[in-house]
Design a protein around this motif. Structure first.
Motif, PDB file in Angstrom:
ATOM      1  N   ARG A  16       0.830  -1.206   0.000  1.00 16.04           N
ATOM      2  CA  ARG A  16       0.000   0.000   0.000  1.00 16.04           C
ATOM      3  C   ARG A  16       0.866   1.257   0.000  1.00 16.04           C
ATOM      4  N   GLU A  17       1.898   1.275   0.839  1.00 16.95           N
ATOM      5  CA  GLU A  17       2.773   2.443   0.935  1.00 16.95           C
ATOM      6  C   GLU A  17       3.545   2.657  -0.370  1.00 16.95           C
ATOM      7  N   ALA A  18       4.045   1.590  -0.962  1.00 17.88           N
ATOM      8  CA  ALA A  18       4.794   1.718  -2.218  1.00 17.88           C
ATOM      9  C   ALA A  18       3.884   2.227  -3.341  1.00 17.88           C
ATOM     10  N   ALA A  19       2.645   1.755  -3.387  1.00 19.95           N
ATOM     11  CA  ALA A  19       1.693   2.227  -4.396  1.00 19.95           C
ATOM     12  C   ALA A  19       1.401   3.714  -4.185  1.00 19.95           C
ATOM     13  N   ARG A  20       1.266   4.117  -2.924  1.00 22.77           N
ATOM     14  CA  ARG A  20       1.028   5.523  -2.614  1.00 22.77           C
ATOM     15  C   ARG A  20       2.218   6.375  -3.059  1.00 22.77           C
ATOM     16  N   ARG A  21       3.447   5.916  -2.733  1.00 22.00           N
ATOM     17  CA  ARG A  21       4.650   6.651  -3.133  1.00 22.00           C
ATOM     18  C   ARG A  21       4.754   6.771  -4.650  1.00 22.00           C
ATOM     19  N   ALA A  22       4.350   5.706  -5.341  1.00 19.71           N
ATOM     20  CA  ALA A  22       4.416   5.705  -6.801  1.00 19.71           C
ATOM     21  C   ALA A  22       3.222   6.441  -7.425  1.00 19.71           C
ATOM     22  N   ARG A  23       2.318   6.911  -6.578  1.00 19.01           N
ATOM     23  CA  ARG A  23       1.112   7.619  -7.019  1.00 19.01           C
ATOM     24  C   ARG A  23       0.283   6.783  -7.988  1.00 19.01           C
ATOM     25  N   LEU A  24       0.122   5.507  -7.620  1.00 17.84           N
ATOM     26  CA  LEU A  24      -0.650   4.589  -8.457  1.00 17.84           C
ATOM     27  C   LEU A  24      -2.012   4.340  -7.824  1.00 17.84           C
ATOM     28  N   SER A  25      -3.028   4.416  -8.634  1.00 16.56           N
ATOM     29  CA  SER A  25      -4.356   4.018  -8.163  1.00 16.56           C
ATOM     30  C   SER A  25      -4.375   2.496  -8.065  1.00 16.56           C
ATOM     31  N   GLY A  26      -5.345   1.980  -7.359  1.00 14.14           N
ATOM     32  CA  GLY A  26      -5.486   0.523  -7.289  1.00 14.14           C
ATOM     33  C   GLY A  26      -5.691  -0.073  -8.664  1.00 14.14           C
ATOM     34  N   ARG A  27      -6.462   0.610  -9.496  1.00 16.15           N
ATOM     35  CA  ARG A  27      -6.732   0.117 -10.853  1.00 16.15           C
ATOM     36  C   ARG A  27      -5.439   0.045 -11.662  1.00 16.15           C
ATOM     37  N   GLU A  28      -4.635   1.112 -11.619  1.00 13.76           N
ATOM     38  CA  GLU A  28      -3.400   1.137 -12.401  1.00 13.76           C
ATOM     39  C   GLU A  28      -2.373   0.132 -11.851  1.00 13.76           C
ATOM     40  N   ALA A  29      -2.267   0.050 -10.541  1.00 14.14           N
ATOM     41  CA  ALA A  29      -1.332  -0.908  -9.938  1.00 14.14           C
ATOM     42  C   ALA A  29      -1.727  -2.331 -10.309  1.00 14.14           C
TER      43      ALA A  29
END
Length: 162
Positions: A16-29
């Motif tokens: 979750r933190e890495a996705a937030r840092r990468a500014r990725l939505s759940g859909r894009e991730a």
């Protein structure tokens, strides 16, 4: 009444933190990892609801590797949360291919095996056309054809004239 939420595996918070840092939505991730959005949420939250009961979820190593690649996690970060096998797999993917590594051996790739099997079912002309379209062969030179016979009417006319 809300079902109690199980403690998520340690990699869930990391993801979750890495996705937030990468500014990725759940859909894009999820798209980048090649998983459904639902499966992404289960992995990132560390649980799923099954008939009103929250059940802990821990991604298989191969899935976790794709998720880690999608959000930019390192193998060291996976090791820190106890996912050593996934970390080793991630390291293998990051290593340059060697002539004997499975990634360069087409016979170990089930997709290539399936395509080769399908290709073998085609007539030779169709096989040549498929290979030409994917750029593996040059267009074949036209084959000389046997001389064509004259139409029957023309032959009859010629015999009568002789």
């Amino acid at each position: 009444m809300d079902a109690p939420t199980p403690d998520p595996p340690p990699e869930a918070a990391l993801i979750r933190e890495a996705a937030r840092r990468a500014r990725l939505s759940g859909r894009e991730a999820a798209r980048r990892a090649g998983v459904s959005e639902t499966w992404w949420r289960h992995i990132a939250n560390g649980y799923q609801d099954v008939r009103g009961v929250r059940v802990a979820v821990q991604a298989p190593d191969d899935t976790l590797v794709r998720v880690a690649q999608a959000v930019g996690l390192s193998s060291d970060e996976l090791r820190q949360v106890g996912r050593d096998t996934a970390a080793d797999l991630l390291d293998e993917l990051a290593a340059p291919p060697t002539p004997t590594s499975p990634s360069t051996m087409a016979t170990n790739n089930p997709q290539i095996e399936a395509i080769a099997t399908l290709l073998a079912t085609l007539p030779p002309e169709a096989q040549d056309e498929v290979l030409r379209r994917v750029g593996l062969t040059q267009p074949a030179a036209p084959q000389p054809t046997a001389p064509q016979r004259e139409p029957r009417e023309k032959r009859r006319t010629q015999r009568r004239a002789s």
